[in-house]
Enzyme design. Structure first.
Site, PDB file in Angstrom:
ATOM      1  N   GLY A   1       0.829  -1.215   0.000  1.00 47.77           N
ATOM      2  CA  GLY A   1       0.000   0.000   0.000  1.00 47.77           C
ATOM      3  C   GLY A   1       0.862   1.263   0.000  1.00 47.77           C
TER       4      GLY A   1
ATOM      5  N   TYR B   1     -13.145  -4.482  10.690  1.00 48.01           N
ATOM      6  CA  TYR B   1     -11.853  -3.769  10.755  1.00 48.01           C
ATOM      7  C   TYR B   1     -11.233  -3.941  12.154  1.00 48.01           C
ATOM      8  CZ  TYR B   1      -8.673   0.267  10.195  1.00 48.01           C
ATOM      9  OH  TYR B   1      -7.575   1.101  10.111  1.00 48.01           O
TER      10      TYR B   1
HETATM   11  P1  NDP Z   1      -5.307   4.472   1.998  1.00 48.40           P
HETATM   12  O1  NDP Z   1      -6.664   4.000   1.628  1.00 48.40           O
HETATM   13  O2  NDP Z   1      -4.878   5.858   1.661  1.00 48.40           O
HETATM   14  O3  NDP Z   1      -4.210   3.469   1.400  1.00 48.40           O
HETATM   15  C1  NDP Z   1      -4.383   2.103   1.431  1.00 48.40           C
HETATM   16  C2  NDP Z   1      -3.343   1.485   0.524  1.00 48.40           C
HETATM   17  O4  NDP Z   1      -3.482   0.050   0.552  1.00 48.40           O
HETATM   18  C3  NDP Z   1      -3.466   1.919  -0.906  1.00 48.40           C
HETATM   19  O5  NDP Z   1      -2.173   2.200  -1.410  1.00 48.40           O
HETATM   20  C4  NDP Z   1      -4.059   0.701  -1.617  1.00 48.40           C
HETATM   21  O6  NDP Z   1      -3.593   0.666  -2.956  1.00 48.40           O
HETATM   22  C5  NDP Z   1      -3.477  -0.447  -0.782  1.00 48.40           C
HETATM   23  N1  NDP Z   1      -4.308  -1.649  -0.829  1.00 48.40           N
HETATM   24  C6  NDP Z   1      -5.578  -1.821  -0.376  1.00 48.40           C
HETATM   25  N2  NDP Z   1      -6.016  -3.058  -0.644  1.00 48.40           N
HETATM   26  C7  NDP Z   1      -5.002  -3.703  -1.285  1.00 48.40           C
HETATM   27  C8  NDP Z   1      -4.847  -4.995  -1.841  1.00 48.40           C
HETATM   28  N3  NDP Z   1      -5.838  -5.883  -1.796  1.00 48.40           N
HETATM   29  N4  NDP Z   1      -3.667  -5.306  -2.432  1.00 48.40           N
HETATM   30  C9  NDP Z   1      -2.665  -4.408  -2.510  1.00 48.40           C
HETATM   31  N5  NDP Z   1      -2.739  -3.157  -1.984  1.00 48.40           N
HETATM   32  C10 NDP Z   1      -3.906  -2.802  -1.399  1.00 48.40           C
HETATM   33  O7  NDP Z   1      -5.212   4.188   3.557  1.00 48.40           O
HETATM   34  P2  NDP Z   1      -4.305   4.804   4.732  1.00 48.40           P
HETATM   35  O8  NDP Z   1      -3.013   5.274   4.214  1.00 48.40           O
HETATM   36  O9  NDP Z   1      -5.145   5.682   5.545  1.00 48.40           O
HETATM   37  O10 NDP Z   1      -4.079   3.467   5.603  1.00 48.40           O
HETATM   38  C11 NDP Z   1      -2.906   2.685   5.551  1.00 48.40           C
HETATM   39  C12 NDP Z   1      -2.923   1.706   6.712  1.00 48.40           C
HETATM   40  O11 NDP Z   1      -3.009   2.429   7.933  1.00 48.40           O
HETATM   41  C13 NDP Z   1      -4.109   0.749   6.695  1.00 48.40           C
HETATM   42  O12 NDP Z   1      -3.681  -0.531   7.174  1.00 48.40           O
HETATM   43  C14 NDP Z   1      -5.064   1.376   7.683  1.00 48.40           C
HETATM   44  O13 NDP Z   1      -5.915   0.428   8.245  1.00 48.40           O
HETATM   45  C15 NDP Z   1      -4.099   1.939   8.684  1.00 48.40           C
HETATM   46  N6  NDP Z   1      -4.636   3.008   9.507  1.00 48.40           N
HETATM   47  C16 NDP Z   1      -5.036   4.203   8.967  1.00 48.40           C
HETATM   48  C17 NDP Z   1      -5.507   5.213   9.788  1.00 48.40           C
HETATM   49  C18 NDP Z   1      -5.933   6.561   9.281  1.00 48.40           C
HETATM   50  O14 NDP Z   1      -6.422   7.361  10.073  1.00 48.40           O
HETATM   51  N7  NDP Z   1      -5.760   6.881   8.010  1.00 48.40           N
HETATM   52  C19 NDP Z   1      -5.642   5.009  11.224  1.00 48.40           C
HETATM   53  C20 NDP Z   1      -5.190   3.716  11.673  1.00 48.40           C
HETATM   54  C21 NDP Z   1      -4.729   2.779  10.837  1.00 48.40           C
HETATM   55  P3  NDP Z   1      -4.530   0.150  -4.187  1.00 48.40           P
HETATM   56  O15 NDP Z   1      -5.898   0.685  -3.936  1.00 48.40           O
HETATM   57  O16 NDP Z   1      -3.852   0.657  -5.408  1.00 48.40           O
HETATM   58  O17 NDP Z   1      -4.470  -1.341  -4.087  1.00 48.40           O
END
Ligand code: NDP
Length: 246
Positions: free
Chosen positions: A10, A149
């Site tokens: 990600g 989640y």
């Molecule tokens: P985003 O939605 O901005 O980014 C998520 C990333 O994960 C994207 O780059 C997406 O790329 C990738 N992704 C999702 N599903 C898949 C898949 N099946 N295969 C490969 N890549 C995947 O989220 P955030 O940056 O906010 O979150 C990142 C992490 O931090 C997550 O684990 C989230 O749970 C955690 N988090 C976030 C918080 C927040 O406040 N933002 C708080 C606490 C935890 P693509 O779609 O191209 O596949």
């Protein structure tokens, strides 16, 4: 010694992009994985030659061993793994279907384990490595509307502790970061259009603001680096105090 090699799942957006940016700036060669080819291309054009991309859906469990083998074949080593990719879904628990529940667990938990297992084989063989999982406030207290989640993020903290006791004697550290509410696409989806929830988040965050993805990236870099060589099995909250706030 050559450059360190890191994988950030990600890594094309949000927190993962900030981590990849920090790593590449620190001269760590960083492989970012995501599904969307265009987002990966955009990310690599910002991050430069220390970054490479792999377009791959981490829920394709059967494909994971080959992806990791190809990285090991090309680079010889994997020093750091950041399991950052994740999805969220906000919905009252009684409306969540089994399929939705499974899909969140598949992305946030099962595929994280499958990637970690394959990468850890390489790390154990060379007796060093740092694995960083990303948890959430949903694993620290009861957050309504995110039952699947919360299940996935609570589980990842247990996985972190078990892997830490199994792998640390073999030179591989395993830690978790629990971000608070960080300004990204994911939190915008959860908070914008729900002003009451946003107000609640801010009112229980002593620092009174959402976090910046960079705040999480700095912690990830610390846990990846040799400055944290005696830290394993821990959950580091990067949350402006949200998890201990009143
Ligand atoms: P985003 O939605 O901005 O980014 C998520 C990333 O994960 C994207 O780059 C997406 O790329 C990738 N992704 C999702 N599903 C898949 C898949 N099946 N295969 C490969 N890549 C995947 O989220 P955030 O940056 O906010 O979150 C990142 C992490 O931090 C997550 O684990 C989230 O749970 C955690 N988090 C976030 C918080 C927040 O406040 N933002 C708080 C606490 C935890 P693509 O779609 O191209 O596949």
């Amino acid at each position: 010694m050559g450059k360190k090699i890191a994988i950030v799942t990600g890594g094309s957006s949000g927190i993962g992009f900030a981590i990849a940016k920090k790593f590449t700036e620190q001269n760590i060669h960083t492989i970012i994985i995501g599904r969307n080819k265009q987002s990966l291309d955009e990310a690599v054009s910002c991050l430069g030659t220390n970054c490479e991309t792999i377009a791959f859906d981490i829920t394709n469990l059967g494909g994971i061993p080959d992806v990791i083998k190809a990285i090991v074949k090309k680079h010889g080593n994997i020093d750091v793994l950041v399991n950052n990719a994740g999805i969220n879904m906000k919905k009252p628990a009684l409306e969540v279907t089994d399929q939705e529940f499974q899909q969140i667990l598949l992305t946030n938990l099962t595929s994280v384990f499958a990637i970690t297992r394959e990468v850890a084989k390489n790390m154990v063989a060379k007796k060093s490595g740092s694995i960083i999982n990303i948890s959430s406030m949903a694993a620290q207290y009861g957050l309504p509307g995110v039952v699947a989640y919360a299940a996935s993020k609570t589980a990842i903290e247990g996985v972190t502790r078990t892997l830490a006791v199994e792998l640390s004697p073999q030179g591989v550290r395993v830690n978790c970061i629990a971000p608070g509410f960080i300004a990204t696409k994911m939190s915008a989806t959860a908070l914008n259009g729900d002003p009451e929830r946003k107000q609640k988040v801010l009112s229980r965050t002593p620092m009174g603001r959402l976090g910046d993805p960079q705040d999480v990236a700095n912690a990830a870099y610390f846990l990846a680096s040799d400055d944290s060589t005696f830290i394993t099995g821990t959950v580091v909250a990067v949350d402006g105090g949200n998890s201990i706030g009143f």
